[in-house]
Design a protein around this motif. Sequence first.
Motif, PDB file in Angstrom:
ATOM      1  N   ALA A 112     -24.340  24.133  30.402  1.00  0.00           N
ATOM      2  CA  ALA A 112     -24.615  25.602  29.912  1.00  0.00           C
ATOM      3  C   ALA A 112     -25.867  27.016  31.004  1.00  0.00           C
ATOM      4  N   ALA A 113     -26.821  26.507  30.817  1.00  0.00           N
ATOM      5  CA  ALA A 113     -27.843  27.370  30.886  1.00  0.00           C
ATOM      6  C   ALA A 113     -27.753  27.685  32.460  1.00  0.00           C
ATOM      7  N   THR A 114     -28.054  26.670  33.203  1.00  0.00           N
ATOM      8  CA  THR A 114     -27.667  26.620  34.764  1.00  0.00           C
ATOM      9  C   THR A 114     -26.355  27.241  34.987  1.00  0.00           C
ATOM     10  N   ALA A 115     -25.404  27.719  33.621  1.00  0.00           N
ATOM     11  CA  ALA A 115     -24.448  28.334  34.378  1.00  0.00           C
ATOM     12  C   ALA A 115     -24.439  30.297  33.925  1.00  0.00           C
ATOM     13  N   GLY A 116     -25.652  30.341  32.768  1.00  0.00           N
ATOM     14  CA  GLY A 116     -25.700  32.011  32.513  1.00  0.00           C
ATOM     15  C   GLY A 116     -25.959  32.079  31.028  1.00  0.00           C
ATOM     16  N   ALA A 117     -25.743  30.775  30.637  1.00  0.00           N
ATOM     17  CA  ALA A 117     -26.098  31.000  28.693  1.00  0.00           C
ATOM     18  C   ALA A 117     -27.464  31.892  28.618  1.00  0.00           C
ATOM     19  N   ARG A 118     -27.728  32.503  27.474  1.00  0.00           N
ATOM     20  CA  ARG A 118     -28.620  33.267  27.308  1.00  0.00           C
ATOM     21  C   ARG A 118     -29.403  32.318  26.533  1.00  0.00           C
ATOM     22  N   GLY A 166     -31.520   4.960  29.098  1.00  0.00           N
ATOM     23  CA  GLY A 166     -30.953   5.903  28.503  1.00  0.00           C
ATOM     24  C   GLY A 166     -29.471   5.105  27.986  1.00  0.00           C
ATOM     25  N   GLN A 167     -28.669   5.387  27.430  1.00  0.00           N
ATOM     26  CA  GLN A 167     -27.245   4.593  26.590  1.00  0.00           C
ATOM     27  C   GLN A 167     -26.548   4.871  27.982  1.00  0.00           C
ATOM     28  N   LYS A 168     -25.661   3.358  27.449  1.00  0.00           N
ATOM     29  CA  LYS A 168     -24.841   2.728  28.111  1.00  0.00           C
ATOM     30  C   LYS A 168     -25.798   2.919  29.867  1.00  0.00           C
ATOM     31  N   THR A 169     -25.088   3.220  30.860  1.00  0.00           N
ATOM     32  CA  THR A 169     -25.068   3.163  32.497  1.00  0.00           C
ATOM     33  C   THR A 169     -26.382   4.213  32.588  1.00  0.00           C
ATOM     34  N   GLY A 170     -26.607   5.036  31.302  1.00  0.00           N
ATOM     35  CA  GLY A 170     -27.757   6.061  32.372  1.00  0.00           C
ATOM     36  C   GLY A 170     -27.439   7.903  32.095  1.00  0.00           C
ATOM     37  N   TRP A 171     -25.677   7.572  32.748  1.00  0.00           N
ATOM     38  CA  TRP A 171     -25.007   8.668  32.424  1.00  0.00           C
ATOM     39  C   TRP A 171     -24.040   8.707  32.212  1.00  0.00           C
ATOM     40  N   GLY A 207     -28.722  16.251  27.649  1.00  0.00           N
ATOM     41  CA  GLY A 207     -28.568  17.821  27.992  1.00  0.00           C
ATOM     42  C   GLY A 207     -27.467  18.445  28.890  1.00  0.00           C
ATOM     43  N   GLY A 208     -26.499  16.705  29.167  1.00  0.00           N
ATOM     44  CA  GLY A 208     -25.299  17.143  29.647  1.00  0.00           C
ATOM     45  C   GLY A 208     -24.415  18.374  30.033  1.00  0.00           C
TER      46      GLY A 208
END
Length: 279
Positions: free
Chosen positions: A122-128, A83-88, A116-117
């Motif tokens: 946003a999706a798990t918090a309720g975004a449609r 991944g990028q840099k260390t991964g996260w 998708g950080g």
Amino acid sequence: MVDRFGSILVAQVTTAGMERHRDDLVAALAALPGITGVQFRNDTGSRDLEGLESYVETAHGAVPDRVEIMENETRFSVPISGGQKTGWFYDHRLNRARLRRYAPGSRVLDLFSYIGGWGIQAATAGAREVVCVDSSASALEELDRSAALNGVEQKMSSRRGDVFDVLARLREEKERFDIVVIDPPAFIKRRKDQKQGEKAYQKINRLAMELLVPDGVLFSASCSHHLTRDALLLAMLRAGREIGRDLQILEQGHQGPDHPIHPAIPETEYLKAFTARIS
């Protein structure tokens, strides 16, 4: 820098001075309680300036290709080897937590999304609905993996390509969003890039604002220590004026406490973020 993923440490050395003490660093890290693996992700371009070779190497124990983490009630599969840099990017944890409060019921655009950080949280918090944009096919594959871990894959879609080009297409398609997140790589890596970099920050904010519904919310960030907080705010203000949009600053963010700022080293205050309502 060293990021910890449970029993795994991923380090990145960017200076010749620290590279000379590599063996001492490995010994110190391996001696920490509970550590089973240490990996160097020394494949960043900044090492070229120091005349250092680029490499990825497991220096102690065994290190898997990816690990699973939990951040703000959301699970992620993190590619620490590729991944990028260390991964996260742990430094944005608190800023991503702020996003969650605005997300319920919203249509969200996540620019420079990587894996998708912002968007998945946003999706798990309720975004449609969440649309993620990144130039890396492998990053978007990892994004799909993490979306599935959280059971939000039906809310997620992605577009691969240059973010500026994708934004132009979205505008042509008359797409609109309630929330747009801008978290780009550093546009100003050296002082000589200052003028062009500031123009790029203004342009990306303008393009994002054009896709926001009236009173939509813009999350705009910069990780370039060459760009001051005031300069980022000015870029946002000028972007709004270009298209006749006003902005109100709702919140301000910075790196978390696990990335402390040294008062005598201004470069350590590198991360800045604004949450703005765009009318």
